[in-house]
Design an enzyme around this catalytic site. Sequence first.
Site, PDB file in Angstrom:
ATOM      1  N   LYS A  35       0.820  -1.214   0.000  1.00  0.00           N
ATOM      2  CA  LYS A  35       0.000   0.000   0.000  1.00  0.00           C
ATOM      3  C   LYS A  35       0.856   1.268   0.000  1.00  0.00           C
ATOM      4  O   LYS A  35       0.504   2.241  -0.672  1.00  0.00           O
ATOM      5  CB  LYS A  35      -0.949   0.005   1.200  1.00  0.00           C
ATOM      6  CG  LYS A  35      -0.298   0.173   2.562  1.00  0.00           C
ATOM      7  CD  LYS A  35      -1.343   0.236   3.663  1.00  0.00           C
ATOM      8  CE  LYS A  35      -0.689   0.387   5.020  1.00  0.00           C
ATOM      9  NZ  LYS A  35       0.049   1.655   5.169  1.00  0.00           N
ATOM     10  N   THR A  36       1.962   1.295   0.742  1.00  0.00           N
ATOM     11  CA  THR A  36       2.803   2.491   0.753  1.00  0.00           C
ATOM     12  C   THR A  36       3.382   2.748  -0.629  1.00  0.00           C
ATOM     13  O   THR A  36       3.464   3.892  -1.094  1.00  0.00           O
ATOM     14  CB  THR A  36       3.940   2.343   1.786  1.00  0.00           C
ATOM     15  OG1 THR A  36       3.371   2.064   3.074  1.00  0.00           O
ATOM     16  CG2 THR A  36       4.753   3.624   1.866  1.00  0.00           C
ATOM     17  N   ASP A 222      -3.679   7.639   4.319  1.00  0.00           N
ATOM     18  CA  ASP A 222      -3.222   6.284   4.614  1.00  0.00           C
ATOM     19  C   ASP A 222      -3.957   5.749   5.849  1.00  0.00           C
ATOM     20  O   ASP A 222      -4.435   6.526   6.679  1.00  0.00           O
ATOM     21  CB  ASP A 222      -1.710   6.310   4.865  1.00  0.00           C
ATOM     22  CG  ASP A 222      -1.097   4.916   4.870  1.00  0.00           C
ATOM     23  OD1 ASP A 222      -1.783   3.958   4.462  1.00  0.00           O
ATOM     24  OD2 ASP A 222       0.071   4.782   5.286  1.00  0.00           O
ATOM     25  N   GLU A 223      -4.025   4.428   6.000  1.00  0.00           N
ATOM     26  CA  GLU A 223      -4.660   3.768   7.156  1.00  0.00           C
ATOM     27  C   GLU A 223      -6.042   4.353   7.429  1.00  0.00           C
ATOM     28  O   GLU A 223      -6.403   4.675   8.555  1.00  0.00           O
ATOM     29  CB  GLU A 223      -3.766   3.908   8.402  1.00  0.00           C
ATOM     30  CG  GLU A 223      -2.377   3.318   8.258  1.00  0.00           C
ATOM     31  CD  GLU A 223      -2.360   1.784   8.267  1.00  0.00           C
ATOM     32  OE1 GLU A 223      -3.443   1.169   8.246  1.00  0.00           O
ATOM     33  OE2 GLU A 223      -1.260   1.217   8.269  1.00  0.00           O
ATOM     34  N   GLN A 253      -8.460  -4.858   8.822  1.00  0.00           N
ATOM     35  CA  GLN A 253      -7.437  -4.574   9.829  1.00  0.00           C
ATOM     36  C   GLN A 253      -7.846  -3.408  10.729  1.00  0.00           C
ATOM     37  O   GLN A 253      -6.993  -2.762  11.339  1.00  0.00           O
ATOM     38  CB  GLN A 253      -6.095  -4.280   9.163  1.00  0.00           C
ATOM     39  CG  GLN A 253      -5.516  -5.474   8.404  1.00  0.00           C
ATOM     40  CD  GLN A 253      -4.095  -5.240   7.940  1.00  0.00           C
ATOM     41  OE1 GLN A 253      -3.146  -5.219   8.722  1.00  0.00           O
ATOM     42  NE2 GLN A 253      -3.925  -5.047   6.644  1.00  0.00           N
ATOM     43  N   ARG A 605       0.942 -11.313  10.115  1.00  0.00           N
ATOM     44  CA  ARG A 605       2.294 -10.822  10.445  1.00  0.00           C
ATOM     45  C   ARG A 605       3.336 -11.858  10.038  1.00  0.00           C
ATOM     46  O   ARG A 605       4.529 -11.530   9.934  1.00  0.00           O
ATOM     47  CB  ARG A 605       2.451 -10.550  11.952  1.00  0.00           C
ATOM     48  CG  ARG A 605       1.533  -9.515  12.574  1.00  0.00           C
ATOM     49  CD  ARG A 605       1.481  -8.220  11.823  1.00  0.00           C
ATOM     50  NE  ARG A 605       0.369  -8.213  10.897  1.00  0.00           N
ATOM     51  CZ  ARG A 605       0.234  -7.367   9.882  1.00  0.00           C
ATOM     52  NH1 ARG A 605       1.171  -6.477   9.640  1.00  0.00           N
ATOM     53  NH2 ARG A 605      -0.822  -7.414   9.086  1.00  0.00           N
TER      54      ARG A 605
END
Length: 723
Positions: A35-36, A222-223, A253, A605
């Site tokens: 995503k970044t 973002d987020e 998430q 993770r």
Amino acid sequence: MDVSYILDDLNDAQRDAVTADSTGTLVLAGAGSGKTRVLVHRIAWKIKVEGLSTYSILAVTFTNKAAREMRGRIEALLGGNLNHGMWVGTFHGLAHRLLKAHAREAGLPDNFQILDSDDQLRQLKRIHRELELDDARWPPRQSQYFINGHKDEGRRSAHIDDFGGDHHLSTMLKVYRRYEEVCQQQGVIDFAELLLRALELWRDNPAILDHYQQRFKHVLVDEFQDTNAVQYAWLRLLTSKGMAMTAVGDDDQSIYGWRGARIENIQQFSKDINNTQIVRLEQNYRSTGTILKAANALIANNSQRLGKELWTKGNDGDKIALFAAFNEQDEARFVTDRISDLLRDDYRRSDIGVLYRSNAQSRVLEEFLIRAGTPYRIYGGQRFYDRLEIKNALAYLRIVALRDDDTAIERVINTPTRGIGNRTVETLREYARQHQLSLWRSAIAIIENGLLPARAGNALRSFLSLIEELAAQCQDLTLDEQVSLTIDRSGLIPFHEKEKGEKAQARIENLQELITAARSYTPEDEDAEPLRAFLDQAALDAGDQQADEHEDSVQLMTLHSAKGLEFPAVFIVGTEENLFPHKMSMEDPERLEEERRLAYVGITRAEQKLYLSYAESRRLHGQESFNSLSRFVREIPNELIDEVRINNTVTRPSSYAQSTTNSQQAEAASIGFGLGQQVLHSIFGAGTVISFEGQGASARVQVNFEDEGNKWLVLQYANLQVL
């Protein structure tokens, strides 16, 4: 102009997200999907292809670290310092920048200051004294939680109605109003105020809002799933005239509802923003196929989803290992042993993450890692014996064991608040210096000589009496009973209960876990006085065992702290009903779905290896419990899981000493078992013996229970009856 380099290294979905030309672009970015990278390349596309200036782009992140990384990657992609004039930062950082530019219009002095959390709390303590509120009944932290919570929802004190005449609400409102007055007089604002004041600046000053609406042509966030009410209102107001916005996030998430994040924001985005295009980033570059299949199967059980499914071009990798421990000690031993195996297989310690739902679970894990000589760090938190509430409880115990412990007395003489102020403590210190006495002996002398005002003297006398009574009552008690009584009589649990929220719950659970630590503690020296030996061991465990910041070390953390991180090998411990999912979520469908999202975060993770463990019985928070395997594990397809077994298989019927419970008080008896035998368990009900393994005290029996499925039970603790 060749701009192919912006798209060359992207997959098809990432290219769609980077080049989308809709007013609203919602990028549902799955874990490990880049995503970044998409955010950075979309900004580059807007500048190089669509001709936007850096001056017209606003990019919002949630951490300063993420903002710095984004700026650096934009510059690296475009070459040189090309993001000059671009606003890239956190919500709070951008709000501060806005208010500094328009302080007077926002009703602030030009040199306004920001209160951090500690400064805010000190301010509230002064206001409580001014309003003559007893801190024991009205803890300042409670007011802090109340005020910040309402500010995050965009509510000032004037917006909160008290129609019912609720005494608690009326008192909190009185504090909130006075706090607003004092902050305005002093020209200071807190962190929650930054965003609320920035929202009000635009709302109440149309010309200023219009200026920024003309300036910014594209907003990227973002987020997005972590935005709260006031953050979303701020974004909606800025983009209300049709400005383009790209929101990147993952509804699967969203795990911070307890601190104000609203999953509804990302779910409502396409309805609130006209001409929205949704792009799903589902190709994962982090985890094996098996881990992703498990995550997909788990999260599919949530009903309120926008929907996506992670996949990888990589191989399936190892199956997920599931270990059924008979208690938390067995679980910690398993984790420590497997870590040793991984290190022998050339994994670095920093490649390994151990995740748990409750902070209190770290204690046993820490003990076993210390014994194994394995360096570790608590990520985003403190070691068990370093935690404030544990230090406070141990300080009381130290005074019970030794009255002349000045450090312990200074720590808890007014914790919880009991009317012993700084002036009284300073009088004690001065008397102790002059007469070469401990603080305890000085306190006795000061009271006997009437050197304090009546109110202060009575408060100090009550503290001394509390300690003396505790010491007398502890004489005939077991170690865990001494710890339990001290925690109870000290008032630490109600003191921390008033903090509210997850922090309060964690502190209480840690205090209860200290009782468990005492119950399982056995002094190495049989002649040692148990309490003093326990305190000595706690001091050693709180020593320099944790690795320093730069040392290669195993990472221990809560599942909440793990978000945004990744490890080649991950252990998720305590996968049991009432622990994970947490018991407080069991009756609330929305909270249960957030717990499932937390499990999804934990699973994703892991890059290569994932270990899940649960205990048949667990002593946690001061009590023993028997919980079934977490529904989250049961929601993972069986073909993805390997059940880990201990070595040595029992090929003949075994016998064991039946353990007793407090409720049964049964006498121990030897009972033989055979394959196919019908048995009864006090918790799990009726079942059939289907297998044995292990030898001696560690021998285990596998039983197929009618209602609970297959379970491995240690014979020594199984509590089975033959039918």
